[in-house]
Write an enzyme that holds these catalytic residues in place. Structure first.
Site: not given
Ligand code: TYM
Length: 336
Positions: A116, A200, A203
């Site tokens: 990032k 992957k 967004k």
């Molecule tokens: P974020 O907002 O990027 O994504 C949310 C969830 O979607 C999953 N995800 C995917 N899974 C499969 N293929 C993809 N291309 C894909 N893109 C996104 C992510 O793995 C995630 O589960 N850091 C985290 C948010 C977070 C969090 C937490 C998660 C903050 N605190 C505590 C679990 C526990 C994030 O940025 O997810």
């Protein structure tokens, strides 16, 4: 004797832009299944979102849209706690304590920061660097035992486990924090971009053609799948023949996941077909699953007050748990 910990599920999604198929298949679908059998807490992680600059009016809108997305996908605020992170102060408080537990060496290994921050690391926010500590705080504030996430979050989960372990050791509080387990979908742990099967779906990818958004229309979905990158070979019979065919592998995995079948069965049903034919079936399956969710999101977005009320109810419940746990944590650390 070790006391047994209550099973609690926690997960979060960032309110930055539209929810997409990766979020849905990799995480949110699993959130919905888990709420049927366990105590679940799901969070719109707005504190995480501001690790890169968000226009305040956009952030505000995105928090509500992500909440609408949660509900439209089937999260039920009567069964699960649904709230936004910044409304419960314990997340930031515990994150600070974890900043002091985690080691710089641990942070330097985080690949997502490197990705990032890109070339210009010096200019990345400090928040982006310590982001995984906040994520550990999110989970452990509720003493969560299970964390459904996509595969891209695995390293952050390992860090949360290390932090829990180190806190318990440092403060002689054996078993105070559970060591949280990642729950990663076996079938489709990482949905890949429609333009590049090695990246992957995300967004932040510039081209909207790289992803299916949950609020895409049937027409959008058809167009995006039609344009999705493939190769010139037909669909193979055997799994091993998908090796080195990342785009083909991705589309077939998406289809299997959406139709709730195994990749083996999909290959069995589809082998020998040209991708142009298969893409029609894939579009139809996606439209049938995603468009009703998109329609619900649009309807819910019209009722801002309902979404605000839902978040407020959730944050009242989350605050209660957080308050009691923070009291215990502060006591362990030695604060008065
Ligand atoms: P974020 O907002 O990027 O994504 C949310 C969830 O979607 C999953 N995800 C995917 N899974 C499969 N293929 C993809 N291309 C894909 N893109 C996104 C992510 O793995 C995630 O589960 N850091 C985290 C948010 C977070 C969090 C937490 C998660 C903050 N605190 C505590 C679990 C526990 C994030 O940025 O997810």
């Amino acid at each position: 004797m070790k006391k047994t910990l209550k099973e609690v599920v926690f997960s979060g999604v960032q309110p930055t832009g539209n929810l997409h198929l990766g979020n849905y298949l990799g995480a949110i679908k699993n959130f919905v299944d888990l709420q049927k059998k366990m105590e679940c807490i799901y969070c719109v992680v707005d504190l995480h979102a501001i690790t890169s600059f968000q226009k305040p009016s956009e952030l505000n809108k995105s928090i509500l849209e992500t909440t609408a997305g949660f509900i439209a996908c089937g999260l039920d605020f009567k069964k699960s706690i649904i709230f936004n992170q910044s409304s419960v102060s314990g997340h930031s408080e515990l994150a600070w304590i974890f900043n002091c537990v985690a080691r710089v060496g641990w942070m330097n290994r985080m690949t997502q920061f490197k990705e990032k921050a890109g070339q210009n690391k010096e200019n990345a926010s400090v928040g982006l660097y310590v982001y995984p500590n906040l994520m550990a705080a999110d989970i452990l504030l509720y003493k969560a035992t299970h964390v459904p996430v996509g595969d891209d979050q695995k390293q952050h989960l390992e860090l949360a486990r290390d932090i829990a372990q180190k806190f318990n050791n440092d403060f002689n509080s054996d078993n105070f924090f559970p060591i949280p387990k990642p729950l990663i979908q076996k079938k489709i742990s990482r949905v890949m971009s429609l333009r590049d099967g090695k990246k992957k779906m995300s967004k932040s990818e510039e081209s909207d053609y790289s992803r299916i958004n949950l609020n895409d229309t049937a027409d959008d979905i058809k167009k995006k799948i039609k344009k999705a990158k493939t190769d010139s070979l037909p669909i193979p019979e055997k799994l091993e023949d998908l090796k080195n065919r990342p785009e083909a592998n991705n589309l077939l995995n998406i289809y299997s996941s959406i139709t709730n079948s195994s990749l083996e069965k999909t290959l069995n049903d589809m082998n020998g077909k040209e991708f142009s034919k298969f893409k029609d079936s894939l579009s139809d399956a996606l439209i049938a699953e995603i468009c009703p969710v998109g329609k619900k999101i649009k309807d819910l977005n019209k009722d801002k007050n309902y979404l605000i009320k839902t978040l407020k109810e959730g944050s009242d419940k989350a605050s209660k748990i957080s308050h009691e746990n923070m009291r215990q944590i502060k006591n362990i650390v030695g604060f008065i």
